[in-house]
Design a protein around this motif. Structure first.
Motif, PDB file in Angstrom:
ATOM      1  N   GLY A  67       0.803  -1.217   0.000  1.00 34.99           N
ATOM      2  CA  GLY A  67       0.000   0.000   0.000  1.00 34.99           C
ATOM      3  C   GLY A  67       0.835   1.265   0.000  1.00 34.99           C
ATOM      4  N   LEU A  68       1.986   1.246   0.658  1.00 26.67           N
ATOM      5  CA  LEU A  68       2.655   2.518   0.961  1.00 26.67           C
ATOM      6  C   LEU A  68       4.082   2.680   0.420  1.00 26.67           C
ATOM      7  N   ARG A 103      -8.342   5.942  -5.991  1.00 26.89           N
ATOM      8  CA  ARG A 103      -9.679   6.180  -5.460  1.00 26.89           C
ATOM      9  C   ARG A 103      -9.891   5.500  -4.109  1.00 26.89           C
ATOM     10  N   MET A 104      -9.189   4.401  -3.893  1.00 29.30           N
ATOM     11  CA  MET A 104      -9.241   3.717  -2.595  1.00 29.30           C
ATOM     12  C   MET A 104      -8.582   4.575  -1.519  1.00 29.30           C
ATOM     13  N   GLY A 105      -7.816   5.568  -1.931  1.00 28.05           N
ATOM     14  CA  GLY A 105      -7.151   6.434  -0.964  1.00 28.05           C
ATOM     15  C   GLY A 105      -5.703   6.046  -0.710  1.00 28.05           C
ATOM     16  N   LEU A 106      -5.164   5.139  -1.539  1.00 29.00           N
ATOM     17  CA  LEU A 106      -3.760   4.758  -1.368  1.00 29.00           C
ATOM     18  C   LEU A 106      -2.870   5.718  -2.156  1.00 29.00           C
ATOM     19  N   ASP A 133      -6.860   2.496   6.167  1.00 31.67           N
ATOM     20  CA  ASP A 133      -7.404   1.373   5.394  1.00 31.67           C
ATOM     21  C   ASP A 133      -6.498   1.132   4.194  1.00 31.67           C
ATOM     22  N   LEU A 134      -5.902  -0.069   4.127  1.00 29.16           N
ATOM     23  CA  LEU A 134      -4.953  -0.384   3.061  1.00 29.16           C
ATOM     24  C   LEU A 134      -5.599  -1.156   1.916  1.00 29.16           C
ATOM     25  N   GLY A 135      -6.929  -1.229   1.920  1.00 28.02           N
ATOM     26  CA  GLY A 135      -7.647  -1.796   0.778  1.00 28.02           C
ATOM     27  C   GLY A 135      -7.597  -3.312   0.673  1.00 28.02           C
ATOM     28  N   GLU A 157     -10.759  12.865   3.208  1.00 32.05           N
ATOM     29  CA  GLU A 157      -9.845  12.380   4.243  1.00 32.05           C
ATOM     30  C   GLU A 157      -9.438  10.941   3.945  1.00 32.05           C
ATOM     31  N   ARG A 158      -8.314  10.550   4.522  1.00 38.69           N
ATOM     32  CA  ARG A 158      -7.857   9.177   4.379  1.00 38.69           C
ATOM     33  C   ARG A 158      -8.875   8.236   5.023  1.00 38.69           C
ATOM     34  N   ARG A 159      -9.135   7.102   4.376  1.00 37.26           N
ATOM     35  CA  ARG A 159     -10.068   6.130   4.967  1.00 37.26           C
ATOM     36  C   ARG A 159      -9.403   5.398   6.122  1.00 37.26           C
TER      37      ARG A 159
END
Lengths: 262, 294
Positions: free
Chosen positions: A140-141, A178-181, B124-126, B146-148
């Motif tokens: 993810g990061l 879109r998931m915020g990653l 939340d890393l999906g 905002e970040r989930r």
């Protein structure tokens, strides 16, 4: 004349070539190929590579042979080790601190999502894998990641992973963002049959180069989704005599890669 | 003067009831609390709910011996020797309930437990983890843009089993190598039981007090168990016994061969009989030395 490289040696060399000097890298446990790639890159173009084996928190362990990254002997050869609770925050939450992670998996899918948890239903799986550990955060990061698989068949290259524990390009397109990653995701997937990357817009997996002696039909037959092919992909440039000599003399003196991944 | 906390290995586990939430310390092939695990199996524990730090033979042997109803899985693996045999078999049979957690959920969960909070927020890393362990992960409200965020549930073990290298009779526990998650697990657990390879004097503890990762007030019981992490390593004292780990995996192939393994190494053996069964020259060869550096 050097003997032919084994699969493990080839994958280690291909990964090592993609590493730039000064980058910061994280690898997991049971990571012979990944460890070899990092220590070989340090011998080649990336002497200032800084790498850490996540779970043990050990930095730049160096030997002339490969050891399980789960072994205390590897901790003994590290420049430092960090307390795990501190280490976990460091590796889990610093966005883009790591330039990349190198992971393996039970399954990888069309959009580079990975699965190390189960094949089948989590409640009664066909294959129970070792679990997620830090893979969720690394995929993810980190700025980018690599997926290194020592087999390529329809059970490993699937349309959608049975359990997504490391986010690649999610559903393709811009779904990861879109998931915020943060931007990132898988850069290359390496297998015995070839090297694969992702189409910039759709984020679908495509053939980047093919291992010598392998055909496109073979790749298509061994992949359970429609893999993108643009033109005629080149043959993968195999390890040079110099790369192999460095690997065998300074990184893997005991020939573990040849023995484990022939 | 504090009363001595040193007890026998069987006394240490006697009070652990069936159905308890039991955390296991160490890390993969290091510092697995094996003497305590073998004592739990001898005692005939049932229906335990395990919370293992990334582990190998400690959770796997308890699962194989029929002591476990459910386990958290952050990472359970035999690494170069393959997948964890009993964890794998009972998961695939559907007889073992597994809560898959990632590193953030176990670290966040233990922190929430330590801080007496119901949960910790994590980004939340999906992943699919929340779908299969909704008891451990649930969405937190966030504003658009905002970040989930997810909540990860507090993890509060009833008891933890740890292995370290040395302690004094008061329960000051020293790690002569990495403490891995042990201090965090101890803080989050209601009771803390630690086996150590040797007992030392409080003077020895004071001389190198920077090694004391668990001060005595945090520790309920100490067990002197030389080679108590065998067949895993006790950092700086002895290396892992790879031949034994391989033998364990091989013995796990069928119910009959595993039962024979348990009879030989666990059920009929006290801790000292266990060491006799392994053999003196074998144990001596594992002691950390420059000559057996791998």
């Amino acid at each position: 004349m050097t003997a032919n490289p084994s699969l493990g040696e080839t994958l280690a060399v291909l990964l090592a070539r993609d590493i730039a000097d000064g980058e910061k890298v994280i690898i997991g446990t049971n990571s012979d190929i990944q460890l070899a790639a990092c220590n070989l890159a340090r011998r080649l173009q990336a002497p200032r590579l800084w790498w850490i084996s996540g779970p043990g928190g050990m930095v730049n362990p160096t030997r002339d042979h490969l050891l399980s990254t789960a072994d205390y002997e590897n901790l003994e050869s590290a420049e430092s080790w960090m307390d795990l609770p501190v280490m976990i925050d460091f590796i889990d939450w610093k966005i883009h601190f790591f330039d990349f992670a190198i992971l393996s998996a039970l399954q990888v899918d069309r959009f580079g999502n990975i699965n190390t948890v189960v094949v089948g239903d989590q409640r009664k799986p066909r294959v129970r894998g070792p679990g997620t550990v830090g893979i969720s955060a690394l995929c993810g990061l980190a700025k980018r990641f690599y997926v290194c698989l020592t087999r390529h068949d329809r059970s490993a290259f699937v349309p959608r992973v049975d359990f997504l524990c490391g986010a690649g390009h999610m559903e393709g397109g811009d779904s990861r963002e879109r998931m915020g990653l943060p931007p990132g995701g898988p850069r290359l997937v390496l297998s015995p049959l070839g090297v694969f990357d992702f189409v910039p817009d759709s984020k679908a997996m495509r053939v980047r180069s093919i291992s010598p002696g392998v055909t496109l039909e073979q790749i298509r037959d061994s992949t359970a989704f429609d893999i993108v092919v643009e033109g005629m992909p080149p043959v993968t440039t195999m390890p040079t005599d110099q790369e192999l000599a460095l690997l065998r003399e300074h990184v893997d003196r005991r020939g573990d890669l040849r023995r484990k991944f022939p | 003067m504090t009363k001595s906390k040193i007890v026998s290995v069987d006394e240490a586990v006697a009070e652990i009831p069936d159905g308890a939430k039991v955390a296991l310390g160490g890390w993969i092939f290091n510092s697995q609390p094996m003497a305590l695990v073998r004592a739990l199996i001898r005692k005939g524990s049932r229906d335990l709910h395990l919370i293992p730090a990334p582990g190998s033979i400690a959770p796997d042997m308890l699962i194989g011996a029929g002591c476990v109803a459910s386990t958290v899985c952050v990472f359970i693996s035999f690494e170069q020797f393959g997948l964890a045999p009993h964890f794998r078999r009972q998961s695939e049979n559907g007889t073992l309930k597994v809560y898959d957690l990632d590193g953030p959920a176990i670290a966040g969960g233990l922190r929430a437990g330590i801080c007496d909070l119901p949960y910790m927020p994590v980004p939340d890393l999906g992943t699919d983890l929340p779908k299969f362990a909704p008891e451990h992960y649930w969405p937190l409200p966030s504003k658009p843009g905002e970040r989930r965020m997810l909540a990860v549930a507090a993890v509060k073990p009833d008891v933890c089993l740890l292995h370290a290298q040395q302690a004094d009779e008061h329960g000051n526990v020293q790690h002569l190598g990495p403490p891995f998650f042990d201090a965090m697990i101890a803080q989050a657990s209601r009771r803390v039981i630690v086996s150590v390879d040797r007992i030392v004097s409080t003077d020895t503890i004071r001389r190198s007090n920077h090694l004391t990762k668990l001060p005595s007030a945090m520790v309920d019981a100490v067990v002197e168990a030389p080679f108590g992490a065998h067949p895993t390593a006790s950092p700086s004292l002895y290396r892992s016994d790879e031949a034994h780990l391989k033998d364990y995996v091989k013995s796990s192939a069928s119910a009959e061969t595993f039962s024979a393994y348990l009879d030989r190494y666990v059920r009929s053996a006290s801790s000292s009989a266990y060491l006799d069964t392994i053999g003196g020259s074998r144990l001596a060869a594992l002691a950390v030395s420059e000559t057996n550096l791998k």
